[in-house]
Scaffold this active site. Structure first.
Site, PDB file in Angstrom:
ATOM      1  N   CYS A 332       0.837  -1.206   0.000  1.00  0.00           N
ATOM      2  CA  CYS A 332       0.000   0.000   0.000  1.00  0.00           C
ATOM      3  C   CYS A 332       0.876   1.262   0.000  1.00  0.00           C
ATOM      4  O   CYS A 332       1.509   1.558  -1.003  1.00  0.00           O
ATOM      5  CB  CYS A 332      -0.973  -0.028   1.178  1.00  0.00           C
ATOM      6  SG  CYS A 332      -2.379   1.094   0.998  1.00  0.00           S
ATOM      7  N   HIS A 435      -3.494  -5.636   1.088  1.00  0.00           N
ATOM      8  CA  HIS A 435      -3.278  -5.970   2.497  1.00  0.00           C
ATOM      9  C   HIS A 435      -3.667  -7.426   2.715  1.00  0.00           C
ATOM     10  O   HIS A 435      -4.630  -7.920   2.131  1.00  0.00           O
ATOM     11  CB  HIS A 435      -4.130  -5.079   3.407  1.00  0.00           C
ATOM     12  CG  HIS A 435      -3.670  -3.670   3.460  1.00  0.00           C
ATOM     13  ND1 HIS A 435      -2.505  -3.285   4.092  1.00  0.00           N
ATOM     14  CD2 HIS A 435      -4.223  -2.531   2.968  1.00  0.00           C
ATOM     15  CE1 HIS A 435      -2.366  -1.977   3.988  1.00  0.00           C
ATOM     16  NE2 HIS A 435      -3.388  -1.496   3.302  1.00  0.00           N
TER      17      HIS A 435
END
Length: 511
Positions: A332, A435
């Site tokens: 991310c 994630h």
């Protein structure tokens, strides 16, 4: 009618979240329909539900323990700090606004009827709700507009049990001080105390228990022994207890950059529980060493954390490491930092409008006002099936010198094809928005084997611990621990609204 119990704590990291999870599993094992509830959570560890809603990971962990799917109603308000003075306010999974503490303190009163409605909808569907407070109920500077501790308990008329952490010391002072700072009507709602994380002979604790019961007229209904359960830690306070030292006996050394605004560090729990793997968190240049893998995690303020890497000397260390064939994975915000530059023209994340990245990937990121929150399934460039979730406000464009990391096949359960992430030409630098990527056991096993091959060692000799199965085992251990060390008959009386008295019965620790 739904039964309810609220777990509050003398401080952050007292063990509220874990005890709520344990009670959820305990009641679930008794055949009850049980769910967790926390009206307001402040955390940078969040999760995306199957419907694309963002919620705190602690309530996800508790929902799993309860044997139910995570539901954003379990955590209607999520505060994600963007800096020391401001947080992103998320209600029912969607962003409302960025607010400073004063603005939010005024605003949150408007949320009360909405929180009550959400809670009632859960109450209508379940037998038991286990509520969790936040921090301490004795934050007397904030209590006039509290919606998460005694304010929440009052909203739904829930009895309260106070949890105190004895491992940090000063447990009796924290219990007494907390209770004495409560208003009279709040003290009347407090029905019991649990002392958590106890080590040693409980007989030595008994005189203190008797004195604190006499001083407060609140019974101690449990003493929970310190247990080395391998459970996710959601509270940022727990970062201070993370490992910072290399285990030289381990097969692999994995170094995670501990960014000042690190988010979703729960991504790395799966790495920490694997045998013969050393996972350490790096805060400064002196601790960098010579790891087998460097991971740059997510960040709630990517530009500011990129500036931290520059100022700390870690930027140059990571670049040198990569130039010498080191393996780097960015998740991310970490993926965004791996690129050439990041642009924030609308100052979505910080006051900076542009900053140079690490330059390890031919990518460029621009931050947008719209947040992407999705669950995904896909296949990596190496044909490994993966699933996870995305939470980001940046849009990253790949250049000619990269290939995608993953082909996404489904988003929030619906068929949708697009590409995620980027990989360098030499395959040593990987960036992804996914994630939970390490929770995929095939991907993780192949990664370990690749790293060991680079060290001229044989493949990873252990079976990868699968996260779901591991969690189920740990939840059952936790439930058994609580059942053995809490006076459950007393707790159940509290939940039914029956009065209990201070008892002379001595607690006995059961491992």
């Amino acid at each position: 009618m739904v039964e309810q119990i609220m777990i509050q704590g003398t401080a952050s990291d007292a063990g509220k979240s874990v005890i709520v999870a344990g009670l959820c599993r305990l009641f679930k094992n008794k055949g009850k329909r049980v769910v967790p509830f926390k009206s307001q959570n402040m955390s940078l560890n969040s999760f995306i539900t199957a419907t694309g809603d963002e919620m705190g990971r602690a309530q996800v962990f508790q929902a799993e323990a309860a044997g139910v799917f995570p539901d954003v109603r379990m955590n209607p308000v999520l505060l994600k700090p963007t800096n020391d003075r401001q947080s992103q306010v998320i209600f029912m999974g969607a962003i409302l606004d960025n607010m400073d503490a004063v603005s939010y303190h005024d605003f949150k009163q408007t949320l009360i009827p909405k929180i009550q409605a959400v809670y009632q909808s859960l109450a209508d569907e379940n037998d038991i709700i286990v509520l969790e407070g936040a921090g301490s109920p004795a934050e007397i500077n904030l209590n006039d507009r509290d919606i998460v501790n005694m304010g929440m308990a009052k909203m739904v008329d829930a009895p309260v049990v106070l949890v105190a952490d004895i491992d940090k010391g000063g447990v009796f002072a924290s219990i007494y001080g907390t209770i004495m700072l409560l208003k009279e009507e709040e003290r009347a709602r407090l029905k019991g105390v649990i002392i958590n994380k106890f080590r040693g002979d409980v007989a030595l604790l008994q005189p203190g228990i008797e004195m604190i019961e006499e001083l407060t007229n609140v019974p101690v209904i449990g003493v929970i022994p310190y247990a080395n359960l391998q459970l996710e830690e959601e509270d940022s306070v727990s970062l201070s207890g993370k490992n910072y030292v290399l285990d030289s006996s381990a097969l692999l050394d994995i170094a995670i950059i501990c960014l000042p605004r690190i988010s979703n560090f729960t991504d790395f729990h799966i790495l920490e529980i694997q045998p013969d793997i050393s996972v350490r968190y790096i805060r400064n240049l002196a601790d960098f060493g010579n790891p087998d893998l460097v991971i740059i995690p997510g960040s709630k303020n990517t530009l500011e954390d990129m500036a931290f890497l520059e100022q700390s000397g870690l930027k140059k260390a990571i670049q040198n490491y990569a130039e010498n064939a080191g393996k780097v994975i960015g998740i991310c915000g970490g993926y965004q930092m791996l690129g050439k530059r990041m642009l924030d023209p609308n100052q979505v994340e910080s006051e900076k409008v542009e900053i140079a990245g690490l330059g390890l990937l031919d990518t460029e990121t621009i931050f947008l006002d719209q947040k992407r929150t999705t669950q995904i399934t896909g296949v990596t460039f190496s044909s490994e099936p993966v699933e996870g979730y995305e939470i980001h406000m940046g849009q990253t464009k790949r250049g000619e010198n990269t290939q995608p990391f993953c082909k996404i096949k489904a988003v929030n359960g619906n068929q949708e094809t697009h590409e995620d992430g980027a990989i360098s030409a030499n395959k040593n630098i990987i960036g992804t928005y996914i994630h939970g990527i390490f929770d995929n056991d095939i991907f993780l096993g192949n990664l370990f084997n690749e790293l060991l091959t680079q060290k001229n060692k044989s493949i990873y000799p252990h079976e990868i611990i699968k996260l779901k199965e591991h969690k189920e085992t740990e939840y059952d251990k936790l439930a058994a621990l609580l059942e053995a060390n809490i006076q459950m008959d007393q707790l159940e009386k509290i939940m039914k609204g029956e009065k209990i008295c201070v008892s002379t019965q001595k607690p006995a620790i059961k491992e």
